[in-house]
Structures are given as structure tokens and as C-alpha cells.
Design an enzyme around this catalytic site. Sequence first.
Site, PDB file in Angstrom:
ATOM      1  N   GLU A   1       9.204 -17.827  -6.591  1.00  0.00           N
ATOM      2  CA  GLU A   1       9.536 -16.475  -6.127  1.00  0.00           C
ATOM      3  C   GLU A   1       8.365 -15.837  -5.393  1.00  0.00           C
ATOM      4  O   GLU A   1       7.206 -16.053  -5.727  1.00  0.00           O
ATOM      5  CB  GLU A   1       9.879 -15.595  -7.331  1.00  0.00           C
ATOM      6  CG  GLU A   1      11.236 -15.873  -7.907  1.00  0.00           C
ATOM      7  CD  GLU A   1      11.858 -14.607  -8.469  1.00  0.00           C
ATOM      8  OE1 GLU A   1      11.129 -13.791  -9.047  1.00  0.00           O
ATOM      9  OE2 GLU A   1      13.080 -14.442  -8.309  1.00  0.00           O
TER      10      GLU A   1
ATOM     11  N   ASP B   1       0.824  -1.200   0.000  1.00  0.00           N
ATOM     12  CA  ASP B   1       0.000   0.000   0.000  1.00  0.00           C
ATOM     13  C   ASP B   1       0.871   1.269   0.000  1.00  0.00           C
ATOM     14  O   ASP B   1       1.865   1.346   0.726  1.00  0.00           O
ATOM     15  CB  ASP B   1      -0.877  -0.025   1.266  1.00  0.00           C
ATOM     16  CG  ASP B   1      -1.958   1.023   1.272  1.00  0.00           C
ATOM     17  OD1 ASP B   1      -2.860   0.946   0.424  1.00  0.00           O
ATOM     18  OD2 ASP B   1      -1.902   1.927   2.138  1.00  0.00           O
TER      19      ASP B   1
HETATM   20  C1  NOJ Z   1      -4.375   3.096  -0.789  1.00  0.00           C
HETATM   21  C2  NOJ Z   1      -5.510   2.138  -0.753  1.00  0.00           C
HETATM   22  O1  NOJ Z   1      -5.634   1.528  -2.009  1.00  0.00           O
HETATM   23  C3  NOJ Z   1      -6.733   2.897  -0.328  1.00  0.00           C
HETATM   24  O2  NOJ Z   1      -7.897   2.126  -0.452  1.00  0.00           O
HETATM   25  C4  NOJ Z   1      -6.522   3.374   1.072  1.00  0.00           C
HETATM   26  O3  NOJ Z   1      -7.598   4.186   1.478  1.00  0.00           O
HETATM   27  C5  NOJ Z   1      -5.223   4.174   1.197  1.00  0.00           C
HETATM   28  N1  NOJ Z   1      -4.127   3.558   0.528  1.00  0.00           N
HETATM   29  C6  NOJ Z   1      -4.825   4.317   2.628  1.00  0.00           C
HETATM   30  O4  NOJ Z   1      -4.331   3.091   3.085  1.00  0.00           O
END
Ligand code: NOJ
Length: 533
Positions: free
Chosen positions: A262, A200
Amino acid sequence: MTALWWQTAVIYQLYPRSFQDTNGDGIGDLKGIERRLDYLTSLGVDAMWISPIYPSPMVDFGYDVADYCGIDSRFGTLADFDKMLAQAHARGLKVLLDFVPNHTSDQHPWFAESRSSRDNPKRDWYLWRDPAPDGGPPNNWISDFGGSAWKWDAPTGQYYYHAFLKEQADLNWRNPSVQAAMYDIMRFWFDRGVDGFRIDVLWHMVKAADFPDNPPNFDYRPAMGEMNRVLQLHSTDQPEVHGIAADMRAIADRYGADGQGERVLIGEIYLPVDRLMHYYGQERAGVHLPFNFQLIDAPWEARSLAKLIADYEAALPAGGWPNWVLGNHDRPRVATKRGQAQARVAAMLLLTLRGTPTLYYGDELGLSDVAIPAAQVQDPRELREPGLALGRDPVRTPMPWDGSENAGFTKAKPWLPLNADWPTRNVARMAEEPHSILTLYRRLLAMRRTHASLSIGDFALLDTECDLLAYERRHGAERLIVALNLGTQSQRLKLPDWASNCRPLLSTLAAAAPAGDGALLLRADEGVILSPE
Ligand code: NOJ
Ligand code: CA
């Protein structure tokens, strides 16, 4: 080249709340994913990425993690996860988890310790700053969900930084203890057998050490959302992030030799292509796949798409493997953005470009965005800045499986409404229809498996005019042409000499017209894969 599994694979992103409920609470769960594994294998995908399933207050639906090594009880238990993972592996399906390293929930025990006092050993695990001289926030950084990115903490007299909600406190990745703790968490899941992570907001993880103000964005318009008032120059994409990506890669690579194959790292990064490319790594390897989101927003026009593809291919570093995405849980669905007719052409594009495609659940049904009545809005993005079409509920609605109650998703009230078209747009029904978009996806995925040129072959654009996009894919003796009509007029494609006797292998429409006279006539909204006779 000898291809690795993640290079030939097609990844399927599923949003666990919306995939399949099994215990009647209206929320999808791990047992539901397990129940639908045969669907994924019959569709023909190779790996699934599951959006976060960890214990969470769900203020941002799991992207606010309170315990990185557990499973939220709404989704099930660790034992359910292990069973689902084993069942997926038994079918040859890889499983990627969503790793959320930039921030934790404010309910995470680390944050509770950190905010408990200024001299707590975990104080420096988060980003605490004194107020500005006027008592206001330390700088002008704005949360991606609107408002100041700083939250005042009265008991300790400092602000903490949150790039997203105030319930999502950013970790201090310059602190080696934070790094060590988070790397242990990666090992925890690798040891359990997961095949990789989607990471993320990787580009957010390190901020400029002295927290200078971000510069104003002179192109800002309120419709963009408040985050765009400033350019995120100092709050994202700092050089030190590449060392962290490389450390993560080294951890993943150590597992690669254990016979399972992997372990792959996919970075969520929204940056211009030149900066995106740095995430492949330089002296040390970075992530395997920095997500390439360009197709989501690109003008749907052949000339500009051709340039976008050529520029991206040209920008890839040596050994950098491409990847393509049409949609995800944060962005409008492809069927809404491009329309149903072009969603089929987009499917052919996604699955015939060079590189690893990621497919968002429901897009294989042509699912479109669902208008959510104000009283039912769940997404904090929409709640904080309503009416700007920034909310993400519309793309997170339940998967329609069949014609039974609630489309077979749940026996209770679904947490978000189903798309009203579910009685006809559902898996069971569309699987029987020879020309449904689901059948097209299945055929495209099957064709990728049997024609290596489509997954790992060389890529070359063909000269085309008007709204035609065409390219050659070539691997060994196999040469295929993909021709896509992005317009609503029929168009003639002049075929190269070597392909003048091509026959269509697959059309996005019923029964493709055969090529003749060294040319192919594409109907409106038609995409065709051609093979020389
Ligand atoms: C990116 C994620 O895809 C999104 O859904 C989220 O709200 C934000 N990061 C914060 O984690
Ligand atoms: Ca459930």
C-alpha cells in the site's frame, strides 16, 4: 487483524539538509541519505519521510516548491534519488516524500504565468482578490509567519493570498485544473516507486469561498505570534478539503495492488481531536494517518496523558488507525521539552502506544534544541517574528555521527551549527554505550518487532495513582504491561492479578528491579515493559 506495513511500521523523519553532507557544501544531500541507510536499518525503523527535496529557492527551506517533479541540485539529481530509493528498498526500507500541495514558490512557472496578467489561463490557479474599498487587503487573514496573508501585486492591481511567506502563494484547490495537475504529480512519484507522502498543511488547502474575515481570538497574547490574533475559522478546515483528501487516497489506493504494498498518506493537521478525526474520511476514505501531534505539547503528567490517550482512542472512527509523534522539524525537541531523563520515558511511550509512531531524526540521540546566535538565524519564521521562540533552526541542526571533524556531518562549515555536545552525543559513541538513549531506542525498536502486542495489540489503561502511567498491550496469547514513571520520586505499581508474577523485559534505566508481591517499584524517571513469567 491482518496488519498492513504502515500499521506496524515505525517512521523516521529526516531533515535532508541536516542528515549527511557528501560534497562538502555544508548541506546534507541524497548521497548522504544513501550512505546512512544502514544506520536506519540497524536502528530498526521501517520507513523514512524525507522533508522536501524538490527544486526550491529555499526561502522556507524547500516548503516553497518551484518544480514538483525534480530534485534540487543542492540535494542531487533525479538519478541520485532513484538510486537512493532502490538502495532503501533493497534493505526493506520504505520511502515517503513530503508533498506540498497548498502553495507553490512564487518562482514556480505556474505562478509566473498566473501573475503575468488578469486574463492568463492560470490566473485562477491561485487566490487573487480585489482590494478592500479602502485599498487595503481583501480581509483580515494573517499569515502563519506574521503579517497580512495578502500581498499586493501592483502590475495587475490585485492581492494574492499566502498562508505562509509571500514567496509561498496558495493554490486555488477549487479549480479542477489545479487538482488534476497536482494529482499527476502524485502519480509521477508513485510511478517512480515512492511508498507514500506526508502531506503538508492538509487542513489549510481549501478556504471559505467568499473569504469572510476571521473572528478575533480573545485569548491572543503577543508571545503566541501574530497568526493567533484571529481564529483561522474561514481560512482552514473547510468541508471541501475532505473530497480532496479522498481523491488523493483513491490515487494512492490504485497503486496498492501493484505488489509493492500500500501507498500511505499522512496528513499534517493541527486541529482539535474531534475535527482531526474527519480526515480519516467519511463516505470515502481520507488519509491513512492524520498526524496526531498531541504528545508534543501535552502537560507531562500521568493523569492528563492517560486522559489524552483514552480520549484519542475513543474518538477514532471505525477502522481508523492511530499514530503518535513526539517531535518534528517545526516544534521543540522532546529532550528539550521534557529533559533527558524523561526523554527516555517518552521514547518508551512513543514506541509502545497503539498505532504508528513517527520518530524525528536525532531524538534517538537525545539531541536537544541548539541556541542559534542571531547572526546565524536562517529560519524565516524567526526572522519575521524574532525572540518569541517560534524559530525552527534550533531543531534542524546537523546529525552528529561520530567524533571526527564536524561530527562526521560535513567537511565544510555546516549550514547550521552542531549542538556543542556532539563530541559525546554522537551515533558512533552512543552505539557502544550499553545505557545510552540510542541503545534504548534500538532495544525498544527491536522489541516492537518481536512482540506484536506492542505494535498491533489491543490497548487498555491500568488504574494507577500519582505520576504513574501504565497500560496493557495484548495480542493473541501475548500480554505485556508498560509502566512509566513520569515523576522524580520512586513509585509502586500494583499489578493486576494476571500479571502478579511479571518480569521486566526492558527498563529505560540500567537493570530493572524485579517485580514481587504483586507490585513493581519504579525508580524516578523509569519506564518498564513487563511480561508475565
Ligand atoms: C508546514 C511545514 O511543516 C513547515 O515547515 C512549513 O514552513 C509550512 N508547512 C509551510 O509549508
Ligand atoms: Ca551537500
